[in-house]
Design a protein around this motif. Structure first.
Motif, PDB file in Angstrom:
ATOM      1  N   GLY A   6     -39.572  24.633  96.096  1.00  0.00           N
ATOM      2  CA  GLY A   6     -38.315  24.325  96.603  1.00  0.00           C
ATOM      3  C   GLY A   6     -38.330  23.366  97.912  1.00  0.00           C
ATOM      4  N   LYS A  40     -30.071  18.866 101.847  1.00  0.00           N
ATOM      5  CA  LYS A  40     -29.862  20.238 101.273  1.00  0.00           C
ATOM      6  C   LYS A  40     -31.169  20.843 101.186  1.00  0.00           C
ATOM      7  CE  LYS A  40     -28.067  22.790  97.092  1.00  0.00           C
ATOM      8  NZ  LYS A  40     -29.249  23.384  96.986  1.00  0.00           N
ATOM      9  N   ASP A  42     -33.100  24.645 100.129  1.00  0.00           N
ATOM     10  CA  ASP A  42     -33.051  25.948  99.374  1.00  0.00           C
ATOM     11  C   ASP A  42     -32.962  27.053 100.205  1.00  0.00           C
ATOM     12  OD1 ASP A  42     -33.124  24.640  96.690  1.00  0.00           O
ATOM     13  OD2 ASP A  42     -35.248  24.012  97.336  1.00  0.00           O
ATOM     14  N   CYS A  43     -33.706  26.999 101.373  1.00  0.00           N
ATOM     15  CA  CYS A  43     -33.868  28.264 102.083  1.00  0.00           C
ATOM     16  C   CYS A  43     -34.290  27.568 103.510  1.00  0.00           C
ATOM     17  CB  CYS A  43     -35.176  28.784 101.739  1.00  0.00           C
ATOM     18  SG  CYS A  43     -35.756  30.371 102.262  1.00  0.00           S
ATOM     19  N   GLY A  75     -30.080  31.159 102.712  1.00  0.00           N
ATOM     20  CA  GLY A  75     -30.257  30.547 101.379  1.00  0.00           C
ATOM     21  C   GLY A  75     -30.878  31.408 100.391  1.00  0.00           C
ATOM     22  N   ASN A  76     -31.801  30.840  99.548  1.00  0.00           N
ATOM     23  CA  ASN A  76     -32.326  31.458  98.353  1.00  0.00           C
ATOM     24  C   ASN A  76     -33.413  32.542  98.930  1.00  0.00           C
ATOM     25  OD1 ASN A  76     -33.836  32.079  96.051  1.00  0.00           O
ATOM     26  ND2 ASN A  76     -33.420  30.269  95.177  1.00  0.00           N
ATOM     27  N   MET A  77     -33.295  33.802  99.100  1.00  0.00           N
ATOM     28  CA  MET A  77     -34.195  34.914  99.263  1.00  0.00           C
ATOM     29  C   MET A  77     -35.195  35.217  98.342  1.00  0.00           C
ATOM     30  SD  MET A  77     -32.795  36.456 102.323  1.00  0.00           S
ATOM     31  CE  MET A  77     -33.456  38.217 101.981  1.00  0.00           C
ATOM     32  N   MET A  78     -35.274  34.932  97.207  1.00  0.00           N
ATOM     33  CA  MET A  78     -36.158  35.086  96.209  1.00  0.00           C
ATOM     34  C   MET A  78     -37.188  33.832  96.423  1.00  0.00           C
ATOM     35  SD  MET A  78     -35.704  37.755  94.623  1.00  0.00           S
ATOM     36  CE  MET A  78     -36.831  37.619  93.232  1.00  0.00           C
ATOM     37  N   LEU A  79     -36.805  32.543  96.626  1.00  0.00           N
ATOM     38  CA  LEU A  79     -37.793  31.625  96.981  1.00  0.00           C
ATOM     39  C   LEU A  79     -38.397  31.792  98.100  1.00  0.00           C
ATOM     40  CD1 LEU A  79     -38.490  28.893  95.382  1.00  0.00           C
ATOM     41  CD2 LEU A  79     -36.796  27.641  96.660  1.00  0.00           C
ATOM     42  N   ALA A  80     -37.753  32.445  99.174  1.00  0.00           N
ATOM     43  CA  ALA A  80     -38.559  32.793 100.818  1.00  0.00           C
ATOM     44  C   ALA A  80     -39.536  33.637 100.203  1.00  0.00           C
ATOM     45  CB  ALA A  80     -37.220  33.386 101.297  1.00  0.00           C
ATOM     46  N   GLN A  81     -39.251  34.667  99.512  1.00  0.00           N
ATOM     47  CA  GLN A  81     -40.397  35.652  99.089  1.00  0.00           C
ATOM     48  C   GLN A  81     -41.519  34.938  98.304  1.00  0.00           C
ATOM     49  OE1 GLN A  81     -38.442  38.596  96.645  1.00  0.00           O
ATOM     50  NE2 GLN A  81     -38.236  39.821  98.552  1.00  0.00           N
ATOM     51  N   LYS A  82     -41.235  34.031  97.593  1.00  0.00           N
ATOM     52  CA  LYS A  82     -42.320  33.066  96.800  1.00  0.00           C
ATOM     53  C   LYS A  82     -43.060  32.181  97.869  1.00  0.00           C
ATOM     54  CE  LYS A  82     -40.367  32.836  92.313  1.00  0.00           C
ATOM     55  NZ  LYS A  82     -40.047  31.972  91.359  1.00  0.00           N
TER      56      LYS A  82
END
Length: 97
Positions: A6, A40, A42-43, A75-82
């Motif tokens: 991302g 843009k 993602d996070c 933004g994308n919380m799941m991507l932040a965790q990754k």
């Protein structure tokens, strides 16, 4: 890059002389650049300079920083965790600098 594919923006507050820095980490293109991105992302992750250093050094867990309000995520919380899984692997290397 495969673990967190991302584009991330870091807003680092309370830097030298109280400054705020904006960094974009593009895991897709393998680039890191200092910029206040209008593109843009993602996070977006916002935290203080000291907390960012502690997090990368492995002294502050990203989840704890988020739960205590030291880390704000848009933004994308799941991507932040990754992404935090990727940065945790940097801890040993950064602490030796």
């Amino acid at each position: 890059a495969k673990k967190a594919p991302g584009v991330f923006q870091f807003v680092i507050t309370k830097g030298p002389s109280g400054s705020t820095g904006h960094w974009v980490v593009d895991m897709k293109a393998g680039e890191v650049r200092e910029e206040k991105s209008n593109a843009k992302v993602d996070c977006t992750m916002t935290l203080s300079d000291a907390d960012f250093v502690a997090m990368v050094q492995g002294k502050l867990a990203a989840q704890k920083a988020f739960m205590t309000g030291k880390l704000k995520i848009g933004g994308n919380m799941m991507l932040a965790q990754k992404f935090s899984a990727v940065t945790s692997k940097l801890g040993d290397k950064v602490s030796k600098l």
